[in-house]
Design a protein around this motif. Structure first.
Motif, mmCIF file in Angstrom:
data_model
loop_
_atom_site.group_PDB
_atom_site.id
_atom_site.type_symbol
_atom_site.label_atom_id
_atom_site.label_comp_id
_atom_site.label_asym_id
_atom_site.label_seq_id
_atom_site.Cartn_x
_atom_site.Cartn_y
_atom_site.Cartn_z
ATOM 1 N N ASP A 72 -12.239 5.926 7.097
ATOM 2 C CA ASP A 72 -11.037 6.071 6.941
ATOM 3 C C ASP A 72 -10.448 7.331 7.001
ATOM 4 O O ASP A 72 -11.001 8.437 6.855
ATOM 5 C CB ASP A 72 -10.614 5.381 5.553
ATOM 6 N N GLN A 81 1.412 10.307 7.568
ATOM 7 C CA GLN A 81 1.027 9.153 7.092
ATOM 8 C C GLN A 81 1.996 7.953 7.695
ATOM 9 O O GLN A 81 1.486 7.230 8.467
ATOM 10 C CB GLN A 81 1.328 9.006 5.631
ATOM 11 N N SER A 85 0.473 5.605 10.711
ATOM 12 C CA SER A 85 0.764 3.834 10.533
ATOM 13 C C SER A 85 1.445 3.202 11.422
ATOM 14 O O SER A 85 1.162 2.224 11.769
ATOM 15 C CB SER A 85 1.399 3.928 8.973
ATOM 16 N N LYS A 116 -8.315 2.720 9.117
ATOM 17 C CA LYS A 116 -7.173 2.646 7.888
ATOM 18 C C LYS A 116 -6.807 4.087 7.469
ATOM 19 O O LYS A 116 -7.508 4.715 7.576
ATOM 20 C CB LYS A 116 -7.985 2.160 6.607
ATOM 21 N N LYS A 118 -5.008 6.349 5.030
ATOM 22 C CA LYS A 118 -4.278 6.563 3.673
ATOM 23 C C LYS A 118 -3.968 7.771 3.221
ATOM 24 O O LYS A 118 -4.634 9.093 3.332
ATOM 25 C CB LYS A 118 -5.601 5.857 2.537
ATOM 26 N N GLN A 122 -2.273 7.621 -2.630
ATOM 27 C CA GLN A 122 -2.912 6.076 -2.446
ATOM 28 C C GLN A 122 -4.173 6.271 -2.899
ATOM 29 O O GLN A 122 -4.896 5.512 -3.691
ATOM 30 C CB GLN A 122 -2.860 5.516 -0.819
ATOM 31 N N GLN A 126 -5.294 4.226 -6.001
ATOM 32 C CA GLN A 126 -5.951 2.941 -6.008
ATOM 33 C C GLN A 126 -7.603 3.200 -5.730
ATOM 34 O O GLN A 126 -8.084 2.245 -6.057
ATOM 35 C CB GLN A 126 -5.405 2.404 -4.534
ATOM 36 N N ASN A 162 3.562 -0.170 3.587
ATOM 37 C CA ASN A 162 3.069 -1.480 2.862
ATOM 38 C C ASN A 162 1.989 -1.367 1.990
ATOM 39 O O ASN A 162 0.959 -2.018 1.930
ATOM 40 C CB ASN A 162 2.473 -2.498 3.999
ATOM 41 N N TRP A 163 2.078 -0.184 1.171
ATOM 42 C CA TRP A 163 0.991 -0.005 0.264
ATOM 43 C C TRP A 163 1.422 0.112 -1.268
ATOM 44 O O TRP A 163 0.757 -0.073 -2.240
ATOM 45 C CB TRP A 163 -0.003 1.218 0.323
ATOM 46 N N GLU A 164 2.642 0.358 -1.217
ATOM 47 C CA GLU A 164 3.419 0.478 -2.606
ATOM 48 C C GLU A 164 4.904 0.174 -2.511
ATOM 49 O O GLU A 164 5.439 -0.100 -1.156
ATOM 50 C CB GLU A 164 3.385 1.939 -2.735
ATOM 51 N N SER A 171 3.465 4.822 -8.139
ATOM 52 C CA SER A 171 2.310 5.653 -8.329
ATOM 53 C C SER A 171 2.065 6.826 -8.582
ATOM 54 O O SER A 171 1.293 7.242 -9.269
ATOM 55 C CB SER A 171 1.669 5.404 -6.587
#
Lengths: 294, 320
Positions: A72, A81, A85, A116, A118, A122, A126, A162-164, A171
């Motif tokens: 990743d 980011q 993405s 992926k 990140k 994150q 996470q 789309n992660w938060e 976060s």
């Protein structure tokens, strides 16, 4: 945990303190950073404006490099980011994919679309997890009120990142609380820092930065912290211009995300590159009983 | 049922020296729209509460306001989720427009920007439409602007835009999204003129922060259409504005080494004269961050990056 480290341009240049702090924090939290000297720039949103497909193709090449290594990708910049993405999302459009593949295949690059991407924030919240971070805190940031400043491309467009929650993220504030600091909630935390037009319309850009710093201050922040080195340029390196634009002094120390983590985990200000900031961090460090950087 | 706690912005310039917030508590079903709740407050508690609304069905675009700091249509924002999100429901007028009374703002600046983009088809008298015939479009042509006609001109994007806040001359997301709609409409005959006219002080002030796309209740995605306009403007006019010079300069900068050369980018955007103007700031930053003057090493595999440029970056490429 092993990740393909994508530092981005600024952290290797004028924002080197971000790279220093990232390496310190990752070393202390057991995140192994694998480096790839063949990564190219993410385009920072500017190449996307000039040539959308070129931007996707350049980033698909970056994503393919991590994919080949089976890793990743770790970013430390909201804009990196966002751009990586975005490339992953646009690559799912068959028309875009055909043109991108047409440029990549002849040079022997194939991207299957599995990497992926990140951001460090994150990964900390996470993957490493707040309890694990909390257990390593040696210098709680007790008494320090910190306004998190997310940076647009870490959150928006929401269907891309789309992660938060793009509207009510938490976060960064959760992480700050785990480090012992008091998170400050203010409207400006999800707003824009003005950076994209810093060299296009400097006064407008500085006024925008000034609005967000003022907002953090009005809500009681002693310092701000950002996961984006471009926001850091606007909020720290150009803070004097922001002060001019809003017509009063701001005096707001601004930390990079891994710097606040590093401080709580016991790193020295020098190890985190704090002396490189334009706005002195002494007042904030004083609140947590740390000596000022040399 | 939820106990909804409202804090509503009140201001009557004829009577009040400054705005204040009135508090109201009401029991209601969680799915009650904020607009319905405000109308209940008006009919049951305070008939002087002033707001703008009409269809109550998210079609007319009249009831946009700030609900818990976000620009929203009050008619499609439900009370329950807002109570969960914030513990109370703070209702305020939209931003970036002067308050006339309570929740009603002066929409004049918003519509003035809309008028400026000439929101109608412009035809060239030398190429009139064939008499007595429609001007048909193919589905593929319509597909290019299928999102923008959904706009209901509620001004939620205008209210959310930090560039409008900092620079009242900026047209704002809605006007630019509408402009895009005419620029790609095959029936319109002023595409180039529109792109030329919008650039000075217009297009390139957009921050691509995507706050407009987040605020839009109709998923028009203005920030993405503004991006399209920028790429088209560069194709039509080249890099003639600060903004287009910066975008094209950045692209060329990366072609050279694969990574950014920061000082060179400032020169590419601002020119020598501009650099002189920024000298003081540059020296200030250089003292702490001497790397800004260094040229970074080219990346490994730069030849791959150059080949990608060669394949995809030609000025006469397909339009976006």
């Amino acid at each position: 945990m092993k990740m393909a480290y994508y530092p981005g341009c600024v952290a290797q240049e004028s924002g080197k303190e971000l790279d220093m702090a990232t390496r310190w924090v990752c070393r202390n939290l057991g995140i192994e950073l694998v480096e790839f000297p063949n990564f190219s720039c993410c385009g920072s949103g500017f190449i996307d404006e000039a040539n959308e497909v070129l931007n996707v193709a350049l980033n698909a090449r970056n994503l393919a490099i991590a994919e080949r290594a089976g890793l990743d990708l770790l970013t430390i910049c909201s804009t990196c980011q966002g751009m990586l993405s975005l490339a992953n999302l646009r690559y799912t459009d068959p028309k875009v994919k055909a043109r991108v593949d047409g440029a990549l295949k002849p040079i022997g690059i194939e991207y299957r679309g599995t990497t992926k991407v990140k951001h460090l924030l994150q990964v900390l919240v996470q993957d490493v997890g707040l309890p694990a971070i909390k257990a390593k805190v040696r210098r709680p940031l007790q008494g320090l009120k910190v306004g998190a400043f997310y940076g647009c491309h870490l959150l928006r467009p929401a269907d891309e990142l789309n992660w938060e929650s793009a509207e009510e993220p938490h976060s960064f504030e959760d992480l700050l609380a785990a480090l012992g600091a008091t998170p400050v909630y203010y409207r400006g935390r999800v707003m824009c820092c003005g950076f994209p037009i810093q060299f296009v319309k400097p006064e407008t850009a500085s006024r925008i930065a000034g609005h967000q710093i003022d907002d953090a201050k009005a809500h009681g922040a002693d310092a701000m912290a950002t996961p984006c080195p471009l926001c850091h340029i606007s909020l720290d390196a150009y803070q004097n211009q922001a002060a001019k634009a809003v017509g009063h002094s701001l005096d707001m120390p601004v930390f990079h995300l891994p710097q606040v983590v590093g401080l709580a985990l016991g790193a020295s200000p020098e190890e985190l590159g704090l002396p490189r900031h334009l706005v002195p961090t002494e007042a904030a460090l004083g609140k947590i009983g740390t000596r000022a950087p040399a | 049922m939820v106990s909804a706690k409202f804090e509503v912005y009140r201001f009557d310039p004829a009577k009040d020296a400054a705005p204040h917030y009135d508090q109201y508590s009401l029991e209601m079903a969680a799915h009650t729209p904020v607009l319905t709740a405000l109308l209940r407050i008006r009919s049951e508690v305070d008939p002087s509460l002033t707001l703008r609304y009409s269809c109550r069905s998210a079609i007319c675009g009249s009831c946009a306001m700030q609900v818990n700091s976000k620009s929203r249509l009050a008619c499609e924002t439900q009370v329950g989720p807002e109570m969960e999100r914030n513990g109370r429901i703070v209702v305020e007028p939209m931003r970036n427009q002067a308050v006339l009374r309570d929740l009603v703002v002066d929409q004049e600046p918003f519509w003035r920007q809309y008028d400026k983009i000439q929101p109608h088809l412009i035809l060239d008298p030398r190429h009139p439409m064939p008499e007595g015939k429609e001007n048909p479009m193919t589905p593929a042509q319509v597909e290019r602007f299928h999102e923008t006609p959904r706009c209901i001109a509620c001004a939620a994007c205008f209210s959310a835009c930090p560039a409008v806040e900092a620079d009242p001359g900026f047209p704002g997301p809605m006007a630019l999204a509408k402009l895009y709609r005419f620029v790609v409409d095959p029936r319109d005959q002023a595409h180039q003129a529109r792109l030329l006219a919008i650039q000075p002080g217009g297009l390139w002030t957009c921050l691509r922060c995507h706050l407009c796309t987040e605020a839009c209740p109709k998923d028009v995605r203005p920030s993405e259409r503004i991006r399209d306009l920028k790429e088209m403007a560069i194709r039509v006019q080249g890099a003639t504005e600060n903004g287009s010079r910066h975008a094209v300069g950045f692209k060329e900068n990366i072609r050279e080494r694969g990574v950014l050369s920061e000082a060179k980018l400032v020169r590419q955007t601002s020119g020598i004269a501009g650099m002189v103007g920024q000298l003081g700031q540059g020296v200030r930053i250089y003292r702490k961050k001497p790397e800004i003057l260094k040229s970074p090493h080219p990346i490994e595999g730069l030849d791959e990056v150059r080949k990608i440029y060669a394949a995809l970056d030609h000025p006469e490429g397909d339009p976006p």
